[in-house]
Design a protein around this motif. Structure first.
Motif: not given
Length: 362
Positions: A238-255, A263-271
């Protein structure tokens, strides 16, 4: 005289073993498992062989102690049970036939059985009693000859093993404890205790240690974590985590998910679900593989449903081995109900260790 008394007390204390560190649940499971295994084995053997045969042998009680009370022991593994008992029975019958004096035959049978179990990698202490039973078991065992090795010994051993496999699985205990293939040294092993170091140290001791190298390595890692926390204090996820995390829903399209990553230069997104529960994660590799498909698949069809997760109060040291050795790039921090709270990446761990180095007293 006082010095002699102290030496005598110290010598007598050596007869009292150290306490066996185990949970009350494991003690209960070991006791109930032994009862289940022995009763089931005896019942089946009695039904199969009947009264005229020695359908059950006493050494199975000793085997049950190992299989149900200490299933992690190398001496309790399936090949140790089957190979050790079968080897000892064959040796015992041979010695009974070739050596006229039963006392001499019993001693030689036990010695040969132990000598053979080492290179065959099936050392099983109760097998020594199997060898004695083959020699001193009386007329019923003598009449069976080499058949004694097949029934009751092999039959008893197979049935007891089947009961141990079933019971330990139902009790949530790992059994058998297989010996993994020797992998290349991991990054953490190259700077700490490696499997090769453990193997060399055990060989240097020159005596049998009743624990597998795999379990010993796990114990050492856990002890290192506790030592680290004791010396330098607890650094939590909890002392080192990034709390503002961009996520996506399972129903979203892969595109859509691919556009977010780019856009955000991430290599993975939580669902996540609508109530913030972590469902999985979707990586750039999976999205690139699906790019160009028509229609575009949904994120839920591509996501990894078993991402690495942590709890807020988990010590940061818990992430060293997943990050360094298993190629985990980040860990999703979730609460007790599985809701996503944040994310700890490899860079956060490096920052934590760097901070610890700065704060360490000179």
């Amino acid at each position: 005289m006082e010095n002699l008394h102290r030496q005598l007390r110290a010598w007598l204390r050596g007869f009292w073993p150290q306490p066996i560190v185990t949970s009350r649940r494991d003690r209960l499971a070991g006791s109930l498992g032994a009862a289940f295994g022995l009763i089931a084995t005896a019942w089946v053997c009695h039904r199969a062989l009947g009264e005229p045969n020695p359908w059950f042998i006493a050494p199975m009680g000793a085997s049950a102690v190992l299989l149900f009370a200490v299933p992690a022991s190398p001496l309790a593994q399936p090949w140790s049970l089957i190979g050790g008992n079968l080897c000892a029975a064959l040796v015992g019958v041979s010695c009974a036939r070739l050596i006229g004096d039963p006392v001499l035959a019993a001693g030689i049978a036990a010695a040969i059985a132990i000598a053979l179990m080492f290179p065959l990698r099936c050392l099983h202490p109760p097998s020594g009693a199997v060898a004695l039973t083959a020699v001193l078991g009386g007329p019923a065992v003598a009449r069976l000859g080499y058949g004694f090795a097949w029934h009751p010994v092999l039959l008893n051993s197979l049935l007891l093993l089947a009961a141990a496999l079933l019971f330990n699985r139902l009790a949530g205990r790992r059994y058998p404890h297989s010996q993994p293939a020797a992998p290349a040294p991991t990054p953490s092993e190259r700077v700490g205790v490696s499997r090769a170091d453990l193997h060399a140290a055990l060989a240097e001791r020159g005596e049998v240690v009743d624990i597998s190298e795999d379990d010993l390595e796990d114990i050492l890692q856990r002890a290192e974590e506790r030592s680290h926390q004791r010396r330098f204090g607890a650094l939590r996820c909890a002392d080192f985590m990034v709390s503002e995390v961009l996520s996506v829903s399972a129903a979203a399209s892969s595109d859509k998910a691919l556009a977010l990553l780019r856009d955000h230069r991430f290599d993975a997104l939580p669902v996540t679900s609508s109530d913030g529960r972590l469902l999985g994660e979707i990586s750039l590799r999976e999205l690139l593989a699906a790019a160009g498909m028509h229609p575009a698949p949904l994120v839920g069809q591509l996501m990894d449903t078993c991402p690495h997760t942590s709890r807020p109060d988990d010590p940061i040291e818990r992430l060293i081995h997943p990050f360094a050795d298993r190629g985990v790039a980040h860990s999703m921090v979730v609460d007790g109900e599985g809701r996503l709270l944040g994310l700890v990446a490899q860079g956060d761990l490096i920052a934590a260790l760097f901070r610890e180095q700065l704060e360490r007293p000179a």
